[in-house]
Scaffold this motif. Structure first.
Motif, PDB file in Angstrom:
ATOM      1  N   ASP A  63     -18.890  -2.741  -1.659  1.00  0.00           N
ATOM      2  CA  ASP A  63     -17.596  -2.107  -1.876  1.00  0.00           C
ATOM      3  C   ASP A  63     -17.048  -2.582  -3.221  1.00  0.00           C
ATOM      4  OD1 ASP A  63     -15.253  -0.751  -1.621  1.00  0.00           O
ATOM      5  OD2 ASP A  63     -14.386  -2.072  -0.098  1.00  0.00           O
TER       6      ASP A  63
ATOM      7  N   ASP B 292       0.844  -1.187   0.000  1.00  0.00           N
ATOM      8  CA  ASP B 292       0.000   0.000   0.000  1.00  0.00           C
ATOM      9  C   ASP B 292       0.886   1.245   0.000  1.00  0.00           C
ATOM     10  OD1 ASP B 292      -2.203   1.647   0.089  1.00  0.00           O
ATOM     11  OD2 ASP B 292      -2.331   1.592   2.265  1.00  0.00           O
TER      12      ASP B 292
ATOM     13  N   ASP C 298      -5.271  -3.929  -0.003  1.00  0.00           N
ATOM     14  CA  ASP C 298      -5.944  -3.457   1.204  1.00  0.00           C
ATOM     15  C   ASP C 298      -5.189  -2.250   1.754  1.00  0.00           C
ATOM     16  OD1 ASP C 298      -7.914  -5.368   1.184  1.00  0.00           O
ATOM     17  OD2 ASP C 298      -6.725  -6.805   2.327  1.00  0.00           O
TER      18      ASP C 298
ATOM     19  N   ASN D 128      -3.385   0.240   4.236  1.00  0.00           N
ATOM     20  CA  ASN D 128      -2.647   0.138   5.495  1.00  0.00           C
ATOM     21  C   ASN D 128      -2.639   1.540   6.101  1.00  0.00           C
ATOM     22  OD1 ASN D 128      -0.984  -0.352   7.620  1.00  0.00           O
ATOM     23  ND2 ASN D 128       0.833  -0.773   6.396  1.00  0.00           N
TER      24      ASN D 128
ATOM     25  N   TYR E  12     -11.979  -8.010  -5.937  1.00  0.00           N
ATOM     26  CA  TYR E  12     -11.251  -9.059  -5.223  1.00  0.00           C
ATOM     27  C   TYR E  12     -11.920 -10.416  -5.432  1.00  0.00           C
ATOM     28  CZ  TYR E  12      -8.844 -11.510  -1.488  1.00  0.00           C
ATOM     29  OH  TYR E  12      -8.106 -12.405  -0.779  1.00  0.00           O
TER      30      TYR E  12
ATOM     31  N   ASP F 230     -14.062  -2.590  -4.342  1.00  0.00           N
ATOM     32  CA  ASP F 230     -12.851  -3.388  -4.182  1.00  0.00           C
ATOM     33  C   ASP F 230     -13.174  -4.832  -3.844  1.00  0.00           C
ATOM     34  OD1 ASP F 230     -11.238  -1.240  -4.736  1.00  0.00           O
ATOM     35  OD2 ASP F 230     -10.961  -0.685  -2.635  1.00  0.00           O
ATOM     36  N   ASP F 231     -14.234  -5.069  -3.081  1.00  0.00           N
ATOM     37  CA  ASP F 231     -14.640  -6.436  -2.770  1.00  0.00           C
ATOM     38  C   ASP F 231     -15.085  -7.181  -4.016  1.00  0.00           C
ATOM     39  OD1 ASP F 231     -14.069  -6.065  -0.103  1.00  0.00           O
ATOM     40  OD2 ASP F 231     -16.164  -5.678   0.470  1.00  0.00           O
TER      41      ASP F 231
END
Length: 114
Positions: free
Chosen positions: A51, A6, A24, A26, A57, A53-54
């Motif tokens: 989300d 990150d 993710d 940090n 992912y 990003d989810d």
């Protein structure tokens, strides 16, 4: 992933390539930023907004599972031929077998009882 991924330089390089980095965040002991992110997550849950990003992912892990099955179960790890055309042919046979396996699982093929 490791917390060092990150980094601003990695995010910038990913954006210049036109990619979306799946890293993710940090917070590096920045309590205010961490609280701000927790409030944002709470607001998204309140309006049932997933989300982004989810979603990325989940898609990424799905692709990685397919690649892992191709390598582990359908001969993609050890190709014992030479030449790009032959290697491609063997990998396509593996992906065809993987597709057939997934279709059988989808329709729950049950052979006639003996």
């Amino acid at each position: 992933m490791d917390a060092a991924y990150d980094a601003e330089i990695i995010h910038h390089h990913s954006q210049t390539l036109g990619h979306v980095a799946v890293i993710d965040p940090n917070y590096r002991a920045d309590r205010a930023l961490k609280d701000q992110w927790a409030a944002e997550v709470k607001r998204r849950k309140l309006i049932n907004m997933p989300d982004f990003d989810d979603i990325i992912y989940d898609f990424r892990t799905m692709a990685e599972r397919v690649n892992a099955r191709l390598k582990d179960e359908f001969g993609g790890r050890f190709v014992r031929v030479r030449g790009a055309v032959k290697v491609k042919c063997h990998l396509m046979f593996g992906s065809l077998a993987l597709t057939a396996d997934q279709l059988i699982r989808l329709f729950k093929y049950d052979p006639a009882p003996a």
